[in-house]
Design a protein around this motif. Structure first.
Motif, short mmCIF file in Angstrom:
data_model
loop_
_atom_site.label_atom_id
_atom_site.label_comp_id
_atom_site.label_asym_id
_atom_site.label_seq_id
_atom_site.Cartn_x
_atom_site.Cartn_y
_atom_site.Cartn_z
N ALA A 54 42.45 37.38 45.03
CA ALA A 54 42.18 38.10 46.28
C ALA A 54 42.90 37.38 47.41
CB ALA A 54 40.68 38.17 46.57
N ASN A 55 43.09 38.08 48.51
CA ASN A 55 43.64 37.48 49.72
C ASN A 55 42.59 37.57 50.82
OD1 ASN A 55 46.49 36.77 49.08
ND2 ASN A 55 46.53 38.93 48.50
N PHE A 56 42.49 36.48 51.58
CA PHE A 56 41.52 36.43 52.67
C PHE A 56 42.06 35.53 53.79
CE2 PHE A 56 37.74 34.62 54.76
CZ PHE A 56 37.11 35.79 55.16
N THR A 148 37.94 45.74 36.09
CA THR A 148 38.99 44.90 36.67
C THR A 148 38.66 44.32 38.04
OG1 THR A 148 40.11 46.81 37.68
CG2 THR A 148 40.82 46.15 35.44
N GLN A 149 37.50 44.64 38.60
CA GLN A 149 37.19 44.16 39.95
C GLN A 149 35.78 43.59 40.06
OE1 GLN A 149 38.09 47.76 42.22
NE2 GLN A 149 39.90 46.72 43.03
N ILE A 150 35.68 42.52 40.86
CA ILE A 150 34.40 41.93 41.22
C ILE A 150 34.34 41.79 42.73
CG2 ILE A 150 33.92 40.72 39.05
CD1 ILE A 150 35.12 38.20 40.26
N LEU A 182 34.26 40.80 49.52
CA LEU A 182 35.68 40.56 49.24
C LEU A 182 35.94 40.96 47.79
CD1 LEU A 182 38.47 39.40 50.05
CD2 LEU A 182 37.63 37.17 49.28
N ILE A 183 36.95 41.80 47.56
CA ILE A 183 37.24 42.29 46.22
C ILE A 183 38.30 41.42 45.55
CG2 ILE A 183 38.01 44.27 44.85
CD1 ILE A 183 35.37 44.73 46.41
N PHE A 184 37.95 40.92 44.37
CA PHE A 184 38.88 40.18 43.52
C PHE A 184 39.30 41.10 42.38
CE2 PHE A 184 37.11 36.57 45.68
CZ PHE A 184 38.05 35.58 45.59
#
Length: 187
Positions: A54-56, A148-150, A182-184
């Motif tokens: 993820a980007n933050f 595919t997402q957490i 926040l989505i990873f």
């Protein structure tokens, strides 16, 4: 002869009673006997394993989530073993410079592991030991959104008090994203 048989039976009985009790993941801490094993009997932890990004705030965060079986959990009240998810991570800035990398960290600094699972909500709770001087100690929750997402939520405890007790030469920056939702994405 009778005493040898009696002694043998007592020895076998005591060995059988020493066998650790195996309990499911959602066992309450208060119900866990000393020496027990909290086992992922239904493979509930497996869907969370893998590498996620993820980007933050201009930083790229990569999570490496693995399942560790028989992780020793020690407290002042009891010791027991559990299956847990362990997260190692790398945080890079926008120039690709590594700000923090815990992949080879075998210390309790920046340790991040699961402590609880809510199967109905697909949420796993983690405890984070924090970095130097335990700055950033707190809780992290991961929610499985799909294959595919957490979703990430990190709530550190009081940072300023902890950082004030730390020698000024140590880095007390919290590099993990202090945010909710926040989505990873799995790589």
């Amino acid at each position: 002869m009778k005493s040898k048989i009696l002694l043998s039976l007592l020895t076998i009985g005591s060995l059988l009673s020493c066998k650790a009790q195996t309990l499911p993941l959602n066992t309450s801490f208060f119900d866990i006997p000393n020496g027990a094993y909290i086992k992922d009997t239904n493979n509930e932890l497996n869907p969370y394993t893998g590498t996620y990004k993820a980007n933050f705030n201009g930083n790229e965060i990569t999570l490496f989530i693995i399942k560790q079986e028989h992780k020793l959990e020690e407290s002042s009240q009891k010791n027991y073993y559990m299956d847990a998810l362990v997260i190692k991570y790398i945080v890079k800035n926008s120039s690709g410079i590594i700000l923090q990398d815990t992949q080879n960290n075998n210390l309790n600094i920046a340790a991040l592991y699961s402590t609880d699972i809510d199967s109905t909500e697909n949420i796993i709770s983690f405890v984070y030991s924090g970095t130097n001087c335990n700055v950033g100690f707190g809780g992290i929750k991961l929610k499985k959104l799909n294959s595919t997402q957490i979703s990430w939520e990190y709530r550190p405890n009081d940072i300023t008090t902890t950082a004030a007790k730390c020698p000024p030469t140590l880095d007390t920056t919290i590099y993990l994203p202090e945010t909710k939702d926040l989505i990873f994405t799995k790589q």
